[in-house]
Design a protein around this motif. Structure first.
Motif, PDB file in Angstrom:
ATOM      1  N   ARG A  96      45.911  81.658  54.798  1.00 56.99           N
ATOM      2  CA  ARG A  96      46.688  80.595  53.240  1.00 56.99           C
ATOM      3  C   ARG A  96      46.715  79.416  53.356  1.00 56.99           C
ATOM      4  NH1 ARG A  96      52.641  82.239  51.135  1.00 56.99           N
ATOM      5  NH2 ARG A  96      50.954  84.746  51.637  1.00 56.99           N
ATOM      6  N   HIS A  97      46.000  78.312  52.308  1.00 58.63           N
ATOM      7  CA  HIS A  97      46.026  77.223  52.070  1.00 58.63           C
ATOM      8  C   HIS A  97      47.582  76.762  51.163  1.00 58.63           C
ATOM      9  CE1 HIS A  97      41.846  76.649  54.501  1.00 58.63           C
ATOM     10  NE2 HIS A  97      42.194  78.669  53.829  1.00 58.63           N
ATOM     11  N   ILE A  98      47.887  75.979  51.378  1.00 57.51           N
ATOM     12  CA  ILE A  98      48.844  74.666  51.005  1.00 57.51           C
ATOM     13  C   ILE A  98      48.390  73.716  50.342  1.00 57.51           C
ATOM     14  CG2 ILE A  98      50.967  73.893  51.276  1.00 57.51           C
ATOM     15  CD1 ILE A  98      50.772  76.607  52.118  1.00 57.51           C
ATOM     16  N   VAL A  99      48.659  74.240  48.728  1.00 62.97           N
ATOM     17  CA  VAL A  99      47.967  72.762  47.516  1.00 62.97           C
ATOM     18  C   VAL A  99      49.075  72.065  46.897  1.00 62.97           C
ATOM     19  CG1 VAL A  99      46.085  72.907  46.490  1.00 62.97           C
ATOM     20  CG2 VAL A  99      45.500  74.354  47.756  1.00 62.97           C
ATOM     21  N   GLU A 100      49.267  70.561  46.959  1.00 65.33           N
ATOM     22  CA  GLU A 100      50.402  70.159  46.145  1.00 65.33           C
ATOM     23  C   GLU A 100      49.516  69.901  44.299  1.00 65.33           C
ATOM     24  OE1 GLU A 100      51.967  67.029  47.891  1.00 65.33           O
ATOM     25  OE2 GLU A 100      52.666  68.470  49.518  1.00 65.33           O
ATOM     26  N   ALA A 101      50.007  69.951  43.544  1.00 65.50           N
ATOM     27  CA  ALA A 101      49.811  69.989  42.421  1.00 65.50           C
ATOM     28  C   ALA A 101      50.898  68.582  41.671  1.00 65.50           C
ATOM     29  CB  ALA A 101      48.997  70.720  41.614  1.00 65.50           C
ATOM     30  N   LYS A 102      50.474  68.334  40.888  1.00 65.11           N
ATOM     31  CA  LYS A 102      51.354  67.546  39.968  1.00 65.11           C
ATOM     32  C   LYS A 102      51.752  68.525  38.618  1.00 65.11           C
ATOM     33  CE  LYS A 102      48.579  64.803  37.050  1.00 65.11           C
ATOM     34  NZ  LYS A 102      48.442  62.815  36.783  1.00 65.11           N
ATOM     35  N   ALA A 103      51.603  69.013  37.956  1.00 67.64           N
ATOM     36  CA  ALA A 103      51.150  69.949  36.914  1.00 67.64           C
ATOM     37  C   ALA A 103      50.073  71.355  37.188  1.00 67.64           C
ATOM     38  CB  ALA A 103      50.945  69.371  35.495  1.00 67.64           C
ATOM     39  N   LEU A 142      48.401  63.543  42.241  1.00 61.99           N
ATOM     40  CA  LEU A 142      47.585  64.720  42.415  1.00 61.99           C
ATOM     41  C   LEU A 142      47.450  65.095  41.395  1.00 61.99           C
ATOM     42  CD1 LEU A 142      50.792  66.073  44.451  1.00 61.99           C
ATOM     43  CD2 LEU A 142      48.875  65.665  45.379  1.00 61.99           C
ATOM     44  N   PRO A 143      46.276  66.238  41.720  1.00 59.59           N
ATOM     45  CA  PRO A 143      45.533  66.968  40.701  1.00 59.59           C
ATOM     46  C   PRO A 143      46.538  68.000  39.801  1.00 59.59           C
ATOM     47  CG  PRO A 143      45.163  68.097  42.612  1.00 59.59           C
ATOM     48  CD  PRO A 143      45.635  66.979  42.744  1.00 59.59           C
ATOM     49  N   VAL A 144      46.093  68.909  38.938  1.00 62.69           N
ATOM     50  CA  VAL A 144      46.365  69.059  38.119  1.00 62.69           C
ATOM     51  C   VAL A 144      46.233  71.064  38.528  1.00 62.69           C
ATOM     52  CG1 VAL A 144      47.039  70.609  35.597  1.00 62.69           C
ATOM     53  CG2 VAL A 144      46.299  67.691  36.396  1.00 62.69           C
ATOM     54  N   ALA A 145      46.703  71.883  38.857  1.00 62.95           N
ATOM     55  CA  ALA A 145      46.349  72.940  39.433  1.00 62.95           C
ATOM     56  C   ALA A 145      46.099  73.742  38.009  1.00 62.95           C
ATOM     57  CB  ALA A 145      46.676  73.677  40.301  1.00 62.95           C
ATOM     58  N   ILE A 146      45.080  75.102  38.116  1.00 63.75           N
ATOM     59  CA  ILE A 146      45.005  75.923  37.240  1.00 63.75           C
ATOM     60  C   ILE A 146      44.494  77.196  37.600  1.00 63.75           C
ATOM     61  CG2 ILE A 146      43.201  76.886  35.475  1.00 63.75           C
ATOM     62  CD1 ILE A 146      42.250  73.280  35.154  1.00 63.75           C
ATOM     63  N   ILE A 147      45.387  78.345  37.405  1.00 60.57           N
ATOM     64  CA  ILE A 147      45.033  79.521  38.120  1.00 60.57           C
ATOM     65  C   ILE A 147      44.325  80.762  37.297  1.00 60.57           C
ATOM     66  CG2 ILE A 147      46.594  81.466  39.117  1.00 60.57           C
ATOM     67  CD1 ILE A 147      48.178  79.563  39.010  1.00 60.57           C
ATOM     68  N   GLY A 148      43.456  80.744  37.175  1.00 61.73           N
ATOM     69  CA  GLY A 148      42.445  81.496  36.638  1.00 61.73           C
ATOM     70  C   GLY A 148      40.651  80.742  36.201  1.00 61.73           C
ATOM     71  N   PRO A 158      61.145  76.206  30.942  1.00 59.75           N
ATOM     72  CA  PRO A 158      62.038  75.523  31.837  1.00 59.75           C
ATOM     73  C   PRO A 158      61.431  74.892  32.572  1.00 59.75           C
ATOM     74  CG  PRO A 158      63.088  77.769  31.540  1.00 59.75           C
ATOM     75  CD  PRO A 158      61.267  77.473  31.278  1.00 59.75           C
ATOM     76  N   GLU A 159      60.568  75.336  33.489  1.00 58.74           N
ATOM     77  CA  GLU A 159      59.805  74.282  34.751  1.00 58.74           C
ATOM     78  C   GLU A 159      59.169  72.868  34.147  1.00 58.74           C
ATOM     79  OE1 GLU A 159      60.633  73.260  38.068  1.00 58.74           O
ATOM     80  OE2 GLU A 159      60.501  75.152  38.786  1.00 58.74           O
ATOM     81  N   LYS A 160      59.086  72.326  34.515  1.00 55.24           N
ATOM     82  CA  LYS A 160      58.763  70.491  33.253  1.00 55.24           C
ATOM     83  C   LYS A 160      57.483  70.881  33.954  1.00 55.24           C
ATOM     84  CE  LYS A 160      59.536  65.581  32.970  1.00 55.24           C
ATOM     85  NZ  LYS A 160      57.349  65.446  33.440  1.00 55.24           N
TER      86      LYS A 160
END
Length: 459
Positions: free
Chosen positions: A148-155, A12-18, A366-368
């Protein structure tokens, strides 16, 4: 955008917000490391928040404003780099750096604009559940074009910043219905006083709230407007008891443009063209016909400022945690910064901006595999610099890909301000291994002036 549920978490990709400078830098480091990413920004363009102060010239030259990984990718595309010593405006940052970077073939397909992340969680679990949590992908709920879209990410790397979430004017830090109802006469940010917003302020009584570089830029432009239209009246209220702290290092500042801001605002104040009221704490805003009235305390005594036509609020901003309710995030209870950074940047302890080198370890939650970076990692503290965010994401991306040595190595090259305001028990005298960090909005300073930027490493 809904992804194939059979894709393993590792792929999965890494999700970046911003999509500001730090979010784009995170994308650059991920691409350099061979990692896939998706980037979501609620604005209409990369750097949308910076475009809100497009007319303002930064005080740092291009040398400090371009992330190294982003520069490397741009150089390989034939990009013509700006002169390192030139000082850009916000618009020039977007036009000459952000947009060319966002158009790179390695970057463009994975940037989504007008895309607001409204929630982040772990797949199939709310924040209460612990068992197996670290092995599950993140799920981002993203609103785009009314869907609304649902996107999965590993980080997840949250670099959404704070600019779009300004603080209220009242010193108590509380939004009131009165303040919100006067929004047509209150500008939160840095208005373009001499161009786009000139008619709004010409010949008016304008109250400016704040003590950082945003307020200084606003005041200097209002001063120019007053030179053109003498009827313009400028009132400046701030909570600092000593204007010398606001003026900064001036000629001692290693960033000449930043030092010049302090010199110019001192000159404007001493000219008598701006009325300064400090230390002033605002308690209430009232309406009196078509004018505003600000009620507060000056040195503990009640004071009313009457017949105000316009207010410009440069009182800072705060992070938005509303979309992070279902991930395990800890923020400092006072600064709302990342917990480990709080003692390094707390203005109650020191105002000199001395911050030891920091990276993934201090940003860890705390959230890995979830990180808050950039200005948002500093919460309400006003001492953030873009170069700091670039170093943060370099370290965070290294940790995500498993390069612990690179993640733990921190290098900062920052110019000194040439001044320090020290409080009792302050950490303004740096340890041998500390770096000096300079501010984003006029509060921090440094302690031991040197002739060259400091480069430090932490092992």
């Amino acid at each position: 955008m809904n992804q194939n549920p059979s894709i393993s978490r590792a792929k999965l990709p890494v999700a970046i917000i911003g999509g500001g400078p730090v979010g784009l830098a995170a994308a650059a480091h991920l691409v350099t490391r061979g990692e896939s990413f998706v980037l979501f920004d609620a604005g209409h363009a990369v750097g949308a928040s910076i475009l809100q102060w497009a007319h303002v010239r930064l005080f740092s030259p291009w040398e400090f404003n371009i992330d190294k990984a982003a520069r490397q990718l741009l150089n390989s595309s034939g990009w013509i780099a700006p002169n390192n010593s030139d000082i850009p405006t916000g618009l020039e940052m977007v036009e000459h750096y952000f947009k060319p970077f966002a158009e790179l073939p390695e970057i463009k397909p994975f940037i989504y604009l007008n895309a607001k992340v409204v929630a982040v969680s772990r797949k199939g679990l709310n924040k209460v559940k612990t068992h197996g949590r670290d092995d599950l992908p993140f799920v981002l709920h993203v609103e785009m074009n009314g869907e609304r879209h649902i996107v999965e990410a590993k980080a997840v790397i949250d670099g959404s910043g704070t600019w779009t979430n300004p603080n209220p004017i009242l010193s108590e830090g509380v939004w009131t219905t009165e303040e919100q109802s006067f929004s047509k006469q209150i500008f939160y940010g840095i208005p373009d006083v001499l161009n786009e917003h000139k008619d709004r302020y010409r010949g008016k009584k304008v109250l400016v709230v704040g003590s950082g570089h945003s307020a200084i830029n606003t005041l200097l432009e209002l001063g120019e407007l007053k030179g053109q239209i003498p009827e313009t009246e400028i009132v400046w209220v701030l909570r600092k008891s000593n204007l010398e702290d606001v003026y900064g290092g001036r000629e001692l500042d290693q960033l000449a443009a930043r030092g010049e801001l302090g010199t110019r605002i001192q000159r404007l104040v001493e000219s008598g063209n701006v009325k300064v009221i400090t230390p002033f704490h605002i308690h209430e805003i009232k309406k009196n016909e078509d004018k505003l009235q600000v009620v507060g305390a000056l040195n503990g005594e009640l004071l009313q400022i009457n017949a105000i036509d316009e207010i410009v609020s440069n009182a800072g901003s705060r992070p938005d945690f509303s979309f992070l309710r279902e991930v395990r995030v800890i923020a400092d209870p006072s600064l709302e910064s990342t917990m480990e950074l709080a003692p390094l940047i707390d203005p109650n302890v020191h105002s000199c901006g001395t911050v030891r080198p920091h990276g993934e370890k201090e940003l860890r939650q705390p959230e890995k595999d979830f990180y808050i970076v950039g200005a948002k990692s500093y919460g309400r503290a006003p001492t953030f610099l873009m170069a700091t965010g670039y170093e943060q994401v370099r370290s965070v991306v290294a940790a995500i890909v498993g390069d612990r040595e690179a993640a733990e190595r921190v290098e900062l090259e920052l110019p000194e301000t040439g001044v320090c305001s020290i409080q009792k028990n302050s950490c303004c005298v740096p340890e041998k291994s500390e770096a000096v960090e300079v501010d984003h909005d006029g509060v921090s300073s440094c302690c031991s002036p040197v002739t060259q930027p400091i480069t430090t490493k932490s092992s």
